[in-house]
Scaffold this active site. Structure first.
Site, PDB file in Angstrom:
ATOM      1  N   LYS A 121     -11.235  -5.098  -9.386  1.00 58.48           N
ATOM      2  CA  LYS A 121     -11.587  -3.688  -9.560  1.00 58.48           C
ATOM      3  C   LYS A 121     -10.358  -2.852  -9.890  1.00 58.48           C
ATOM      4  O   LYS A 121     -10.467  -1.828 -10.544  1.00 58.48           O
ATOM      5  CB  LYS A 121     -12.391  -3.123  -8.392  1.00 58.48           C
ATOM      6  CG  LYS A 121     -11.738  -3.211  -7.044  1.00 58.48           C
ATOM      7  CD  LYS A 121     -12.695  -2.656  -5.978  1.00 58.48           C
ATOM      8  CE  LYS A 121     -12.196  -2.945  -4.582  1.00 58.48           C
ATOM      9  NZ  LYS A 121     -12.121  -4.385  -4.238  1.00 58.48           N
ATOM     10  N   LYS A 144      -7.428 -11.787 -14.626  1.00 56.75           N
ATOM     11  CA  LYS A 144      -8.248 -11.984 -13.432  1.00 56.75           C
ATOM     12  C   LYS A 144      -9.176 -10.770 -13.224  1.00 56.75           C
ATOM     13  O   LYS A 144      -8.726  -9.627 -13.302  1.00 56.75           O
ATOM     14  CB  LYS A 144      -7.314 -12.117 -12.219  1.00 56.75           C
ATOM     15  CG  LYS A 144      -8.042 -12.185 -10.895  1.00 56.75           C
ATOM     16  CD  LYS A 144      -7.063 -12.209  -9.729  1.00 56.75           C
ATOM     17  CE  LYS A 144      -7.781 -12.373  -8.416  1.00 56.75           C
ATOM     18  NZ  LYS A 144      -7.958 -11.264  -7.582  1.00 56.75           N
ATOM     19  N   LYS A 152       0.832  -1.209   0.000  1.00 57.90           N
ATOM     20  CA  LYS A 152       0.000   0.000   0.000  1.00 57.90           C
ATOM     21  C   LYS A 152       0.862   1.253   0.000  1.00 57.90           C
ATOM     22  O   LYS A 152       0.551   2.223  -0.689  1.00 57.90           O
ATOM     23  CB  LYS A 152      -0.957  -0.014   1.196  1.00 57.90           C
ATOM     24  CG  LYS A 152      -2.132  -0.964   0.976  1.00 57.90           C
ATOM     25  CD  LYS A 152      -3.028  -1.064   2.190  1.00 57.90           C
ATOM     26  CE  LYS A 152      -4.136  -2.079   1.942  1.00 57.90           C
ATOM     27  NZ  LYS A 152      -4.778  -2.488   3.196  1.00 57.90           N
TER      28      LYS A 152
HETATM   29  P1  ADP Z   1     -10.419  -6.949  -6.235  1.00 53.03           P
HETATM   30  O1  ADP Z   1      -9.320  -7.742  -6.890  1.00 53.03           O
HETATM   31  O2  ADP Z   1     -11.503  -6.592  -7.178  1.00 53.03           O
HETATM   32  O3  ADP Z   1      -9.895  -5.762  -5.441  1.00 53.03           O
HETATM   33  P2  ADP Z   1     -10.700  -8.104  -3.650  1.00 53.03           P
HETATM   34  O4  ADP Z   1      -9.226  -8.260  -3.527  1.00 53.03           O
HETATM   35  O5  ADP Z   1     -11.395  -7.047  -2.844  1.00 53.03           O
HETATM   36  O6  ADP Z   1     -11.067  -7.928  -5.186  1.00 53.03           O
HETATM   37  O7  ADP Z   1     -11.361  -9.531  -3.380  1.00 53.03           O
HETATM   38  C1  ADP Z   1     -12.298  -9.827  -2.395  1.00 53.03           C
HETATM   39  C2  ADP Z   1     -12.514 -11.328  -2.417  1.00 53.03           C
HETATM   40  O8  ADP Z   1     -12.999 -11.760  -3.694  1.00 53.03           O
HETATM   41  C3  ADP Z   1     -11.237 -12.126  -2.163  1.00 53.03           C
HETATM   42  O9  ADP Z   1     -11.557 -13.214  -1.306  1.00 53.03           O
HETATM   43  C4  ADP Z   1     -10.828 -12.651  -3.519  1.00 53.03           C
HETATM   44  O10 ADP Z   1     -10.191 -13.892  -3.429  1.00 53.03           O
HETATM   45  C5  ADP Z   1     -12.159 -12.774  -4.255  1.00 53.03           C
HETATM   46  N1  ADP Z   1     -11.952 -12.469  -5.683  1.00 53.03           N
HETATM   47  C6  ADP Z   1     -11.664 -11.264  -6.206  1.00 53.03           C
HETATM   48  N2  ADP Z   1     -11.531 -11.322  -7.553  1.00 53.03           N
HETATM   49  C7  ADP Z   1     -11.721 -12.623  -7.892  1.00 53.03           C
HETATM   50  C8  ADP Z   1     -11.697 -13.341  -9.140  1.00 53.03           C
HETATM   51  N3  ADP Z   1     -11.474 -12.729 -10.291  1.00 53.03           N
HETATM   52  N4  ADP Z   1     -11.935 -14.664  -9.112  1.00 53.03           N
HETATM   53  C9  ADP Z   1     -12.180 -15.306  -7.940  1.00 53.03           C
HETATM   54  N5  ADP Z   1     -12.207 -14.698  -6.741  1.00 53.03           N
HETATM   55  C10 ADP Z   1     -11.988 -13.367  -6.695  1.00 53.03           C
END
Ligand code: ADP
Ligand code: TRP
Length: 319
Positions: free
Chosen positions: A192, A189, A110
């Site tokens: 956001k 993948k 971060k």
């Molecule tokens: P982002 O990558 O959008 O910031 P987060 O890191 O906030 O998403 O993810 C929150 C939860 O959702 C985590 O447990 C993560 O493993 C799951 N997750 C996020 N993106 C995916 C994806 N593309 N496929 C499967 N699980 C995901």
């Protein structure tokens, strides 16, 4: 089995979050004792704007409830409604060596991304340890990025137990290896941070825009297409049973339909899948009082457990 998870109230949820994290959590409610909270104290490390924090917390509560959290069965609350966690955070801080926290990837990442380094950001894992240890958590379901935080909680618990006797249950991280990574609109993948998402609660216009941005090759409409390599197919299959997947494969192999048709079909699948949840989400947002009542109902259950635990801890520490 006591399972606890903290949910970040950060921004709009996408279907990667749903299939990767939310759906397994909702399903686990039937056979585990689930503790789930909106981590709004943690969210303060990225924004200190009151109105935004409040709105995000309510939106997250509305989202998780409408996707299937059952407040009668699980304990579901807003982190800041159970303030005992901050008492424990201070106590645990005495058992949190600087070196342990300095090794935290999440803090280093971060700061590398430009977030100002602050004591709050640095001690984030200690607050997370307090969340976990306050409720004698056995299992913490997490994405890979959070494993280290659970290990830090475990290390802190061991240090405290060495000093005071067996006061804390040692938690374990559980990463669900069975859930596949959901691809985003560009095939990477879904995340956001990559702006390649299909959001769960998007309005019609945004949903269309997100789905139409899915990257495909340029096979002409009349020719057969390879479903194996198509992002639209890879996403559509999440919403289909086996029979549905077979039918869609045949449509690809037959030719005569363009990617535009398959995108329209995916649009319908996503809309139908989240129709009820979306209605429920919008209703919750219109009735914030009702949301607050549900959160308070959960907080009152969590607080009881937290108070009893803090009582024991204060006895040990002599305060
Ligand atoms: P982002 O990558 O959008 O910031 P987060 O890191 O906030 O998403 O993810 C929150 C939860 O959702 C985590 O447990 C993560 O493993 C799951 N997750 C996020 N993106 C995916 C994806 N593309 N496929 C499967 N699980 C995901
Ligand atoms: N740090 C977690 C995340 O970013 C959220 C969280 C806070 C959490 N407290 C927790 C997760 C306790 C599990 C247990 O996703």
């Amino acid at each position: 089995m006591r399972v606890l998870t903290g949910l970040q109230p950060s921004g709009d949820l996408h279907i990667g979050n749903f299939f990767g994290a939310i759906k397994p959590m909702i399903e686990a409610q039937d056979d585990s004792e689930m503790f789930m909270f909106i981590a709004n104290y943690h969210a303060m490390t990225s924004s200190q704007k009151g109105e935004i924090l409040k709105q995000n917390a309510l939106k997250a509560a509305a989202a998780f409830l409408s996707l299937g959290i059952k407040p009668e069965k699980s304990i579901f609350w807003l982190q800041s409604d159970v303030k005992e966690v901050l008492e424990l955070y201070w106590i645990l801080s005495q058992f949190s060596p600087m070196g342990l926290l300095e090794r935290a990837h999440s803090y280093k990442d971060k700061v590398a991304k430009g977030l100002p380094s602050s004591h709050g950001l640095f001690s984030y894992p200690v607050l997370m340890a307090a969340d976990i240890l306050l409720f004698d958590t056995q299992i913490v379901p997490v994405g890979k990025d959070q494993i280290q935080h659970v290990e830090i909680a475990r290390d802190i618990a061991i240090k405290v137990n060495n000093e005071w006797g067996e006061i804390f249950t040692l938690p374990e991280a559980r990463v669900n290896e069975n859930v596949a990574v959901v691809p985003g609109t560009n095939g990477a993948k879904m995340s956001k941070s990559y702006q390649n998402t299909i959001d769960i609660f998007a309005n019609e216009k945004l949903r269309k825009k997100q789905i139409s941005s899915i990257v495909t090759d340029s096979t002409p409409l009349e020719e057969p297409k390879k479903w194996q390599e198509c992002n639209i197919f890879q996403i559509s299959k999440l919403f289909l049973d086996e029979e549905g997947q077979e039918e869609l494969k045949k449509r690809y192999e037959r030719g005569g339909e363009g990617y535009g048709h398959f995108k329209m079909y995916l649009n319908e699948l996503v809309n139908a899948y989240f129709k009820e949840a979306t209605e429920s989400y919008e209703n919750y947002l219109k009735e914030p009082k009702k949301l607050e009542e549900i959160l308070e109902f959960g907080a009152s259950k969590a607080r009881k457990i937290a108070r009893a635990k803090m009582q024991k801890i204060y006895e040990k520490i002599g305060l």
